[in-house]
Motif scaffolding. Structure first.
Motif, PDB file in Angstrom:
ATOM      1  N   UNK A  32       0.827  -1.206   0.000  1.00 55.48           N
ATOM      2  CA  UNK A  32       0.000   0.000   0.000  1.00 55.48           C
ATOM      3  C   UNK A  32       0.862   1.258   0.000  1.00 55.48           C
ATOM      4  N   UNK A  33       0.200   2.396   0.065  1.00 56.41           N
ATOM      5  CA  UNK A  33       0.904   3.687  -0.021  1.00 56.41           C
ATOM      6  C   UNK A  33       1.840   3.912   1.161  1.00 56.41           C
ATOM      7  N   UNK A  34       1.582   3.224   2.287  1.00 54.88           N
ATOM      8  CA  UNK A  34       2.425   3.374   3.473  1.00 54.88           C
ATOM      9  C   UNK A  34       3.583   2.384   3.474  1.00 54.88           C
ATOM     10  N   UNK A  35       3.685   1.593   2.408  1.00 59.88           N
ATOM     11  CA  UNK A  35       4.778   0.628   2.331  1.00 59.88           C
ATOM     12  C   UNK A  35       4.518  -0.665   3.074  1.00 59.88           C
ATOM     13  N   UNK A  36       3.271  -0.898   3.451  1.00 59.86           N
ATOM     14  CA  UNK A  36       2.932  -2.137   4.153  1.00 59.86           C
ATOM     15  C   UNK A  36       2.501  -3.206   3.147  1.00 59.86           C
ATOM     16  N   UNK A  37       2.914  -4.440   3.417  1.00 59.66           N
ATOM     17  CA  UNK A  37       2.588  -5.567   2.551  1.00 59.66           C
ATOM     18  C   UNK A  37       1.432  -6.378   3.139  1.00 59.66           C
ATOM     19  N   UNK A  38       0.594  -6.881   2.234  1.00 66.03           N
ATOM     20  CA  UNK A  38      -0.500  -7.760   2.651  1.00 66.03           C
ATOM     21  C   UNK A  38      -0.785  -8.745   1.520  1.00 66.03           C
ATOM     22  N   UNK A  39      -1.563  -9.771   1.828  1.00 70.91           N
ATOM     23  CA  UNK A  39      -1.932 -10.744   0.806  1.00 70.91           C
ATOM     24  C   UNK A  39      -2.784 -10.068  -0.260  1.00 70.91           C
ATOM     25  N   UNK A  40      -2.608 -10.480  -1.510  1.00 67.79           N
ATOM     26  CA  UNK A  40      -3.291  -9.829  -2.634  1.00 67.79           C
ATOM     27  C   UNK A  40      -4.442 -10.672  -3.157  1.00 67.79           C
ATOM     28  N   UNK A  41      -5.146 -10.094  -4.119  1.00 69.24           N
ATOM     29  CA  UNK A  41      -6.403 -10.657  -4.594  1.00 69.24           C
ATOM     30  C   UNK A  41      -6.236 -12.039  -5.238  1.00 69.24           C
ATOM     31  N   UNK A  42      -5.067 -12.337  -5.787  1.00 66.04           N
ATOM     32  CA  UNK A  42      -4.892 -13.637  -6.429  1.00 66.04           C
ATOM     33  C   UNK A  42      -5.068 -14.781  -5.430  1.00 66.04           C
ATOM     34  N   UNK A  43      -4.774 -14.505  -4.161  1.00 65.90           N
ATOM     35  CA  UNK A  43      -4.982 -15.515  -3.123  1.00 65.90           C
ATOM     36  C   UNK A  43      -6.455 -15.917  -3.039  1.00 65.90           C
ATOM     37  N   UNK A  44      -7.344 -14.961  -3.312  1.00 64.59           N
ATOM     38  CA  UNK A  44      -8.770 -15.257  -3.263  1.00 64.59           C
ATOM     39  C   UNK A  44      -9.162 -16.265  -4.344  1.00 64.59           C
ATOM     40  N   UNK A  45      -8.526 -16.152  -5.514  1.00 67.95           N
ATOM     41  CA  UNK A  45      -8.853 -17.094  -6.584  1.00 67.95           C
ATOM     42  C   UNK A  45      -8.408 -18.498  -6.218  1.00 67.95           C
ATOM     43  N   UNK A  46      -7.251 -18.620  -5.550  1.00 68.25           N
ATOM     44  CA  UNK A  46      -6.800 -19.938  -5.093  1.00 68.25           C
ATOM     45  C   UNK A  46      -7.765 -20.492  -4.046  1.00 68.25           C
ATOM     46  N   UNK A  47      -8.153 -19.633  -3.111  1.00 73.00           N
ATOM     47  CA  UNK A  47      -9.066 -20.079  -2.062  1.00 73.00           C
ATOM     48  C   UNK A  47     -10.402 -20.515  -2.643  1.00 73.00           C
ATOM     49  N   UNK A  48     -10.886 -19.765  -3.645  1.00 68.90           N
ATOM     50  CA  UNK A  48     -12.154 -20.104  -4.274  1.00 68.90           C
ATOM     51  C   UNK A  48     -12.063 -21.439  -5.002  1.00 68.90           C
ATOM     52  N   UNK A  49     -10.921 -21.679  -5.662  1.00 66.20           N
ATOM     53  CA  UNK A  49     -10.736 -22.946  -6.374  1.00 66.20           C
ATOM     54  C   UNK A  49     -10.745 -24.122  -5.402  1.00 66.20           C
ATOM     55  N   UNK A  50     -10.087 -23.965  -4.257  1.00 64.05           N
ATOM     56  CA  UNK A  50     -10.074 -25.022  -3.240  1.00 64.05           C
ATOM     57  C   UNK A  50     -11.475 -25.246  -2.693  1.00 64.05           C
ATOM     58  N   UNK A  51     -12.177 -24.151  -2.446  1.00 67.34           N
ATOM     59  CA  UNK A  51     -13.542 -24.254  -1.929  1.00 67.34           C
ATOM     60  C   UNK A  51     -14.443 -25.004  -2.899  1.00 67.34           C
ATOM     61  N   UNK A  52     -14.327 -24.688  -4.192  1.00 70.86           N
ATOM     62  CA  UNK A  52     -15.155 -25.346  -5.205  1.00 70.86           C
ATOM     63  C   UNK A  52     -14.827 -26.828  -5.299  1.00 70.86           C
ATOM     64  N   UNK A  53     -13.525 -27.165  -5.242  1.00 66.67           N
ATOM     65  CA  UNK A  53     -13.148 -28.575  -5.338  1.00 66.67           C
ATOM     66  C   UNK A  53     -13.637 -29.350  -4.121  1.00 66.67           C
ATOM     67  N   UNK A  54     -13.514 -28.756  -2.920  1.00 65.89           N
ATOM     68  CA  UNK A  54     -14.007 -29.424  -1.725  1.00 65.89           C
ATOM     69  C   UNK A  54     -15.521 -29.636  -1.804  1.00 65.89           C
ATOM     70  N   UNK A  55     -16.215 -28.648  -2.337  1.00 64.69           N
ATOM     71  CA  UNK A  55     -17.659 -28.782  -2.483  1.00 64.69           C
ATOM     72  C   UNK A  55     -17.999 -29.908  -3.455  1.00 64.69           C
ATOM     73  N   UNK A  56     -17.239 -30.000  -4.538  1.00 61.36           N
ATOM     74  CA  UNK A  56     -17.446 -31.064  -5.512  1.00 61.36           C
ATOM     75  C   UNK A  56     -17.206 -32.431  -4.878  1.00 61.36           C
ATOM     76  N   UNK A  57     -16.125 -32.573  -4.128  1.00 64.25           N
ATOM     77  CA  UNK A  57     -15.809 -33.853  -3.497  1.00 64.25           C
ATOM     78  C   UNK A  57     -16.885 -34.249  -2.495  1.00 64.25           C
ATOM     79  N   UNK A  58     -17.353 -33.293  -1.711  1.00 63.71           N
ATOM     80  CA  UNK A  58     -18.409 -33.589  -0.745  1.00 63.71           C
ATOM     81  C   UNK A  58     -19.710 -33.986  -1.444  1.00 63.71           C
ATOM     82  N   UNK A  59     -20.036 -33.275  -2.524  1.00 59.79           N
ATOM     83  CA  UNK A  59     -21.279 -33.553  -3.241  1.00 59.79           C
ATOM     84  C   UNK A  59     -21.224 -34.897  -3.958  1.00 59.79           C
ATOM     85  N   UNK A  60     -20.022 -35.350  -4.312  1.00 55.50           N
ATOM     86  CA  UNK A  60     -19.862 -36.563  -5.114  1.00 55.50           C
ATOM     87  C   UNK A  60     -19.701 -37.832  -4.296  1.00 55.50           C
TER      88      UNK A  60
END
Length: 253
Positions: free
Chosen positions: A58-86
């Protein structure tokens, strides 16, 4: 015991773990102190992670996790949902057929096996979670391939033909059309010589195909009457899974 770990990856994961615990962001100095790594190394790791949108500054020079992490988390969530449903449907399908059951998803130009139920019979196909197969060969791969958007299918057909001019693209294109029309596919001697596979697609809540399921085993146990029975079973199982994922088939008017 041989250590196969990669040190720089472990250091990067350590930094990601630190950032996960500080959602408001953390400075380079504090990350360096918390990790125990050399400041220059921490900077280079953060720079690389930022370049790949895994970390943001950010503008203050602080680092944090970025939006791409959300896509990984969503992919894991979808796969877990698929495995549970199947899970229940796969167990039922194995009980009804006595054959090996495979669940696969698309991964680039391949189908990836993400779950399986192995037949208890002495002569059987072995279940191998993590196995990959090109989308143009096998029951699960072709069930996935057939239901890709038309432009994607054509791009992949061109790509496969460019890399393997022995493929009969016209025949494959026709087979994919038939699979979409029939709602299932039966293949013989494709991924495994002497084996049959009966597969069908699984639909998500938005109507897109998210996975495919197959019954597979030695060809000598797949007589015509058995194949007809397995087609019915695989369609029942995939319909049940699709419904659990929120899919609602169109009702004819």
């Amino acid at each position: 015991m041989t250590d196969y770990t990669v040190g720089v990856l472990e250091d990067a994961i350590q930094i990601l773990d630190i950032l996960q615990q500080t959602p408001d962001g953390e400075t380079l100095a504090n990350i360096t102190d918390s990790s125990g790594l050399v400041k220059n190394k921490v900077f280079r790791l953060l720079y690389t992670l930022e370049k790949h949108q895994l970390v943001q500054k950010d503008a203050d020079g602080k680092y944090s996790l970025a939006v791409r992490m959300l896509s990984y988390a969503q992919a894991v969530k979808q796969e877990n949902r698929l495995l549970n449903a199947s899970s229940e449907a796969m167990d039922w399908l194995m009980d009804m057929t006595g054959e090996t059951i495979f669940l696969g998803v698309r991964s680039g130009t391949d189908a990836l096996c993400v779950a399986a139920r192995e037949s208890t019979q002495s002569i059987r196909l072995y279940a191998e979670v993590g196995r990959r197969a090109p989308l143009h060969s096998g029951g699960v791969p072709k069930a996935l391939f057939a239901h890709l958007p038309r432009d994607n299918r054509e791009q992949l057909l061109d790509s496969f033909h460019a890399n393997d001019d022995t493929l009969d693209i016209a025949q494959l294109r026709h087979q994919l059309d038939v699979i979409r029309k029939d709602g299932y596919v039966v293949v013989v001697d494709e991924l495994d010589v002497g084996a049959h596979s009966v597969a069908a697609p699984i639909f998500g809540h938005d109507g897109a195909v998210v996975a495919a399921l197959s019954v597979a085993g030695p060809s000598h146990r797949f007589a015509p009457q058995e194949i007809e029975r397995y087609i019915q079973y695989i369609r029942e199982a995939t319909a049940q899974i699709s419904e659990k994922l929120g899919y609602r088939a169109a009702i004819p008017t």
